[in-house]
Write a protein that holds these residues in place. Structure first.
Motif, PDB file in Angstrom:
ATOM      1  N   THR A 146      -8.461   4.803   1.049  1.00 46.20           N
ATOM      2  CA  THR A 146      -9.087   3.640   0.397  1.00 46.20           C
ATOM      3  C   THR A 146     -10.583   3.586   0.665  1.00 46.20           C
ATOM      4  O   THR A 146     -11.366   3.208  -0.211  1.00 46.20           O
ATOM      5  N   PRO A 414       1.294  -2.433  -9.699  1.00 47.43           N
ATOM      6  CA  PRO A 414       0.831  -3.830  -9.591  1.00 47.43           C
ATOM      7  C   PRO A 414       1.734  -4.733  -8.766  1.00 47.43           C
ATOM      8  O   PRO A 414       1.265  -5.660  -8.110  1.00 47.43           O
ATOM      9  N   SER A 415       3.042  -4.466  -8.776  1.00 43.86           N
ATOM     10  CA  SER A 415       3.973  -5.319  -8.028  1.00 43.86           C
ATOM     11  C   SER A 415       4.054  -4.945  -6.549  1.00 43.86           C
ATOM     12  O   SER A 415       4.663  -5.659  -5.756  1.00 43.86           O
ATOM     13  N   PRO A 417       3.070  -4.874  -2.867  1.00 44.91           N
ATOM     14  CA  PRO A 417       2.236  -5.751  -2.044  1.00 44.91           C
ATOM     15  C   PRO A 417       1.065  -5.024  -1.390  1.00 44.91           C
ATOM     16  O   PRO A 417       0.076  -5.660  -1.000  1.00 44.91           O
ATOM     17  N   GLU A 418       1.152  -3.706  -1.253  1.00 49.07           N
ATOM     18  CA  GLU A 418       0.058  -2.951  -0.657  1.00 49.07           C
ATOM     19  C   GLU A 418      -1.134  -2.812  -1.598  1.00 49.07           C
ATOM     20  O   GLU A 418      -2.243  -2.511  -1.161  1.00 49.07           O
ATOM     21  N   THR A 419      -0.905  -3.025  -2.900  1.00 49.52           N
ATOM     22  CA  THR A 419      -1.959  -2.794  -3.884  1.00 49.52           C
ATOM     23  C   THR A 419      -3.177  -3.657  -3.612  1.00 49.52           C
ATOM     24  O   THR A 419      -4.312  -3.167  -3.573  1.00 49.52           O
ATOM     25  N   LYS A 420      -2.970  -4.966  -3.429  1.00 41.65           N
ATOM     26  CA  LYS A 420      -4.090  -5.872  -3.200  1.00 41.65           C
ATOM     27  C   LYS A 420      -4.823  -5.518  -1.913  1.00 41.65           C
ATOM     28  O   LYS A 420      -6.063  -5.530  -1.868  1.00 41.65           O
ATOM     29  N   THR A 421      -4.078  -5.189  -0.866  1.00 38.75           N
ATOM     30  CA  THR A 421      -4.691  -4.850   0.417  1.00 38.75           C
ATOM     31  C   THR A 421      -5.583  -3.616   0.291  1.00 38.75           C
ATOM     32  O   THR A 421      -6.734  -3.609   0.741  1.00 38.75           O
ATOM     33  N   LYS A 422      -5.052  -2.572  -0.337  1.00 35.56           N
ATOM     34  CA  LYS A 422      -5.822  -1.332  -0.455  1.00 35.56           C
ATOM     35  C   LYS A 422      -7.040  -1.510  -1.359  1.00 35.56           C
ATOM     36  O   LYS A 422      -8.121  -0.976  -1.075  1.00 35.56           O
ATOM     37  N   LEU A 423      -6.880  -2.269  -2.444  1.00 33.97           N
ATOM     38  CA  LEU A 423      -8.017  -2.511  -3.326  1.00 33.97           C
ATOM     39  C   LEU A 423      -9.088  -3.357  -2.643  1.00 33.97           C
ATOM     40  O   LEU A 423     -10.283  -3.183  -2.899  1.00 33.97           O
ATOM     41  N   PHE A 424      -8.665  -4.267  -1.761  1.00 30.81           N
ATOM     42  CA  PHE A 424      -9.635  -5.078  -1.032  1.00 30.81           C
ATOM     43  C   PHE A 424     -10.477  -4.199  -0.105  1.00 30.81           C
ATOM     44  O   PHE A 424     -11.703  -4.347  -0.032  1.00 30.81           O
ATOM     45  N   TYR A 453      -7.805  -6.253   8.138  1.00 26.34           N
ATOM     46  CA  TYR A 453      -7.153  -6.836   6.970  1.00 26.34           C
ATOM     47  C   TYR A 453      -6.003  -5.969   6.482  1.00 26.34           C
ATOM     48  O   TYR A 453      -4.976  -6.468   6.031  1.00 26.34           O
TER      49      TYR A 453
END
Length: 490
Positions: A146, A414-415, A417-424, A453
């Motif tokens: 990431t 998209p579903s 839960p790791e997606t948002k964390t890695k994109l952040f 995070y």
């Protein structure tokens, strides 16, 4: 009897592994085959792709030459030779770019040519050390995907922004090099790039490649500029053939002060950028762009100094060794500090390059310019429109940023839960790079976000446990071998 374990490392196996990290040398017959096939593989698409890195190479090289920080003919000559060697070694459109941090600091702080030469030798030596000791793999394990993606996205946005700034700072239409020319070049570039990306059924075969077209237009406008404004003191006219020697001993005049300035002012700030963007990131990008060229892990003579830990297209140790050797050797004879940038690879790929033929052609072109037109190379480069260089730079940056995003998104849903964390974590890295203009600050911010995070804290704990476990296993194996040897002696 304990299970069979690999033997402990020996000096011979260690030197063998180092030998296999030296690009070109350990696979010379394959390089000779690529030389023979060069004329048949040089397509218009490869020629087009070879110009994909000009948006970065020309502005930085001109800036260093104006500041008298390099000898322009020598810098172009050794950059061309580096292109050829990289193309023969890997058969990939591997770019050769001026080291950005060194270039920026040398121009802004008005540092001497000797300090710049010293910095190139020092950075090269440090990268050779990272390759020989395999510490480059430790860096790769510490820096998550990431953060590498964020690095590519941040640098891509910076490159595109720089390209757009080169256009927007021009007058709209009062000069030859103007904003209107940049807008028209952008539209033409987008149309030609869309055609290149189209399927065979929808492609218009009469349209030429984008980079070749834009570069030829740049040459035409440069010629017009020199014809109209030839009396401008910026241009040293008439154009002259040949020039100063392209090879000279550059270390003769380096003093202790130059070594100190080169180390603290130039080499140290450059090392994080080179390690991450020119080694770790470029290896990851090559695997993303050319997945069909992935190779199985090579069988190593001993376990501690592996060339690669996975099925990468490029070995990180090889890339580090390449950058190290190119700088520590060529800077001795007048070359400027160069590296293999991820942005250049993305740009050359975007404009059509797919193998080493493109950079071999580019290297030959640079060598011809350096030898035959070295006296007037700066004059002609000065006349190339910034509006067209800006378009090339903006497209290359967009390709690098998009590739960085895809590197992280390819395995996510998209579903998940790791997606948002890695994109952040990715965005933290990119935003800080763009906001501060410092790559190392962005990487540091990404690592902090990853630890506090994301899942970095747990991942690093597991990594430390695995390292301790591997060390204990090796100690057991070594002890067992020593016991067997003692029994044989008895």
């Amino acid at each position: 009897m304990p299970p069979t374990q690999p033997p402990p490392p020996t000096l011979k196996s260690y030197l063998t592994d180092i030998y296999h990290t030296i690009p070109l040398i350990h696979d010379l017959p394959l390089a000779l085959t690529r030389i023979k096939s060069f004329p048949t593989r040089l397509t218009l698409s490869e020629v087009s792709g070879s110009f994909g890195d000009f948006g970065t190479f020309i502005p930085l090289t001109i800036a260093l030459s104006r500041a008298n920080a390099i000898s322009l003919p020598s810098a172009i000559f050794f950059a061309g030779l580096s292109n050829i060697l990289a193309g023969l070694a890997w058969d990939l459109p591997m770019p050769v770019q001026p080291m950005k941090s060194i270039a920026a600091a040398a121009v802004v702080e008005n540092l001497s040519r000797s300090s710049v030469t010293a910095s190139g030798i020092l950075v090269g030596s440090m990268l050779i050390l990272l390759s020989v000791t395999n510490l480059i793999e430790v860096i790769n394990m510490i820096v998550p995907t990431t953060v590498v993606s964020g690095l590519q996205l941040g640098l891509g946005v910076k490159l595109s922004s720089l390209g757009i700034t080169m256009i927007t700072t021009l007058s709209f239409a009062s000069q030859i090099d103007c904003g209107l020319l940049g807008i028209l070049a952008s539209i033409l570039g987008l149309v030609l790039l869309k055609n290149e990306a189209s399927t065979e059924e929808t492609k218009i075969k009469l349209l030429p490649p984008a980079a070749v077209t834009l570069f030829l237009i740049a040459i035409i406008f440069a010629s017009i500029e020199l014809k109209i404004n030839g009396d401008d003191p910026l241009y040293d006219l008439p154009l002259k053939m040949f020039g100063p020697s392209v090879v000279y001993l550059a270390v003769d005049d380096i003093t202790l002060t130059d070594w100190r300035e080169g180390f603290f002012n130039l080499a140290l700030p450059q090392l994080p950028l080179t390690t991450l963007n020119s080694v770790v990131s470029v290896a990851a990008l090559a695997s993303t762009l050319y997945p069909e060229r992935r190779k199985p892990p090579q069988k190593q003579s001993q376990p501690h100094h592996k060339i690669s830990t996975d099925d990468d297209v490029l070995s990180r140790r090889e890339v580090a060794m390449s950058v190290g050797l190119l700088n520590s050797i060529f800077c001795l004879f007048g070359g400027m500090p160069n590296c293999h940038g991820a942005g250049g690879l993305a740009g050359q790929h975007r404009f059509g390059a797919r193998n080493g033929t493109s950079v071999i052609f580019l290297g030959l072109l640079k060598i011809i310019i350096a030898i035959f037109f070295g006296a007037s190379a700066l004059t002609f480069f000065e006349a190339i429109p910034n509006s067209i260089l800006g378009v090339l730079l903006a497209i290359a940056g967009a390709e690098l940023g998009l590739t960085g995003l895809l590197l992280t998104l390819k395995d996510l849903h998209p579903s998940n839960p790791e997606t948002k964390t890695k994109l952040f974590v990715l965005m933290c890295t990119a935003v800080v790079i763009v906001g501060t203009g410092k790559t190392q600050y962005g990487v540091l911010a990404g690592l902090i976000a990853y630890v506090f995070y994301g899942d970095g804290y747990e991942d690093y704990k597991k990594l430390l446990k695995r390292s301790r476990h591997a060390s204990e296993e090796m100690e057991d194996v070594t002890t067992h071998v020593e016991e067997e040897e003692d029994e044989e002696d008895v």
